[in-house]
Motif scaffolding. Sequence first.
Motif, PDB file in Angstrom:
ATOM      1  N   SER A 108       3.586   8.850   4.086  1.00  0.00           N
ATOM      2  CA  SER A 108       3.723   7.395   3.979  1.00  0.00           C
ATOM      3  C   SER A 108       5.133   7.005   4.401  1.00  0.00           C
ATOM      4  N   PRO A 249       3.036  -4.880   6.082  1.00  0.00           N
ATOM      5  CA  PRO A 249       2.154  -4.922   4.911  1.00  0.00           C
ATOM      6  C   PRO A 249       3.005  -4.772   3.653  1.00  0.00           C
ATOM      7  N   SER A 250       2.905  -5.728   2.732  1.00  0.00           N
ATOM      8  CA  SER A 250       3.904  -5.813   1.665  1.00  0.00           C
ATOM      9  C   SER A 250       3.309  -5.785   0.270  1.00  0.00           C
ATOM     10  N   GLY A 251       3.992  -5.077  -0.619  1.00  0.00           N
ATOM     11  CA  GLY A 251       3.601  -4.995  -2.026  1.00  0.00           C
ATOM     12  C   GLY A 251       4.784  -5.370  -2.898  1.00  0.00           C
ATOM     13  N   THR A 276       0.294  -9.697   2.678  1.00  0.00           N
ATOM     14  CA  THR A 276      -0.067  -9.105   1.383  1.00  0.00           C
ATOM     15  C   THR A 276      -1.585  -8.950   1.314  1.00  0.00           C
ATOM     16  N   ASN A 277      -2.056  -8.186   0.330  1.00  0.00           N
ATOM     17  CA  ASN A 277      -3.490  -8.174   0.046  1.00  0.00           C
ATOM     18  C   ASN A 277      -3.792  -9.400  -0.841  1.00  0.00           C
ATOM     19  N   SER A 302      -5.928  -1.588  -0.608  1.00  0.00           N
ATOM     20  CA  SER A 302      -4.561  -1.185  -0.222  1.00  0.00           C
ATOM     21  C   SER A 302      -3.771  -1.030  -1.521  1.00  0.00           C
ATOM     22  N   MET A 305      -0.124  -1.701  -2.623  1.00  0.00           N
ATOM     23  CA  MET A 305       0.362  -3.080  -2.526  1.00  0.00           C
ATOM     24  C   MET A 305      -0.209  -3.950  -3.632  1.00  0.00           C
ATOM     25  N   THR A 353      -9.750  -6.849   5.419  1.00  0.00           N
ATOM     26  CA  THR A 353      -9.095  -5.551   5.658  1.00  0.00           C
ATOM     27  C   THR A 353     -10.118  -4.550   6.195  1.00  0.00           C
ATOM     28  N   HIS A 371      -3.572  -0.215   4.235  1.00  0.00           N
ATOM     29  CA  HIS A 371      -2.294  -0.944   4.240  1.00  0.00           C
ATOM     30  C   HIS A 371      -1.933  -1.422   5.644  1.00  0.00           C
ATOM     31  N   GLU A 398       2.324   0.678  10.425  1.00  0.00           N
ATOM     32  CA  GLU A 398       1.277   1.480   9.781  1.00  0.00           C
ATOM     33  C   GLU A 398       2.004   2.369   8.789  1.00  0.00           C
ATOM     34  N   THR A 399       1.781   2.112   7.485  1.00  0.00           N
ATOM     35  CA  THR A 399       2.644   2.691   6.460  1.00  0.00           C
ATOM     36  C   THR A 399       2.120   3.980   5.829  1.00  0.00           C
TER      37      THR A 399
END
Length: 451
Positions: A108, A249-251, A276-277, A302, A305, A353, A371, A398-399
């Motif tokens: 990751s 893609p953020s959490g 975000t999700n 995801s 996140m 997603t 993610h 792509e995390t």
Amino acid sequence: MSLIKFFSTNGHPEHVDFRQALLMGQAPDKGLYMPEQIPQIPESKILGFPLKSYPEIAYEILKPYLGDLVEEGALRSMLHNAYNYEVPVEKVYDERYILRLDRGPTCSFKDFAARIMGRLIQYFLKQDGRSILILTATSGDTGSAVAHAFYGLDNIRVVVLFPEKEVTARQRRQMTTLGKNIFPLAVAGKFDDCQALVKQAFVDHDLAGLDLSSANSINIGRLLPQAVYYFYAHSRVTKGGEEVVFSVPSGNFGDLMGGLIALKMGLPVRKFVAATNENDEFPRFMKTGIYEPIRPSKNCISNAMNVGHPSNLARLFCLYGGRMDESGHVILQPDLQAMKRDLYAVSIRDDETRQTIRDAYLEHKVLLEPHGAVGWAGLMKYLDEYGGSGTIPCISLETADPAKFPDEIVRLTGVNPPLPAAMAKLDELQESFQKIDGSYASLKDYLRGFL
Ligand SMILES: *Cc1c(COP(=O)(O)O)cnc(C)c1O
């Protein structure tokens, strides 16, 4: 060169250098450390980055924050050892790219920060003959990245809290099959609970003897290295000075903060898409100016996140002149107009997603995991809204490696994602971990055992 100092987002009067900020993790008033000044990387240097390697670019970005705290040769060699894997920028179509940050030992993007942070902490501890206990909370991927970065070091022990029911078996196994100085703790609760427990332990005077440090994205040592790959990716898709768009893609918003720091250091970026999700507290804030944490956070596919109150928003607000305390209370509203200039925030539902994973595979033969798919879907929404943005290069992060989420990927694409070498033996190893309920009393009891 005068050394950059770091201050607490909660306003604590004492400012510290990078070394202190790194070893303390969190400021004494529960604030997060931010640099007093953001060093500028001159355009002439950025124009030279296309010819430099990842560790060389990392050196240019991190050196101004470290000053003379780390000897030059030592820093260069730490960076070369930490970044000994590929960082592919793959073209999907036209000027649309994926930056694959999943080729490190735990597959990751968290390896990028954890690996150099581990080396820096070890370097500083050796100078002092000190030992510490790293206490960290994970939503899935931090724990393994940190555990691997510190595995086997004798002056460091690592306790990792993870939400019992919210990590995949492979994510869990990456933490629980190591042993030695790594102590995984399954918490009956959510990631936000784990994070709150960790924060409480840090301000508990009864535990002062443990010399606690954090390796969460609240640690400045996790944040600054995450500015580097934005410079790197930019240098691989431009000839030098042009603007690009990044989708992140953020959490907990550490990854995005790395990007914003890169922007403030001088990287030409037209826009960051903060995707975000369904935990959409930040996109809603950008629309309404009202911040409301989501408690409890929603379970989305995801899983790394699933954050209902991202710690790094305190930093994000600070960067735009506002102030948010650790519980999410807004003390001073940030400059929303300026934020909107730099950021496009969007929330992606799980069904979108999934559709994105299917489409990316069918249309482009690109295998995304949940993610990265949130990031890609966010980029597509941004491009729809802004009329395609012409030929400006767009890079979606792509995390994680799809093999961390095999069930979902097989169901959606029919492809069983190939297991990267780093994860090949994982399913056979013996696991070992303890469980606690979500109360602070239980964590404290457990930690007392280390005194
Ligand atoms: C942690 C994580 C994220 C979110 O990053 P933040 O810095 O917390 O916003 C996204 N994807 C993966 C795979 C992660 O592990």
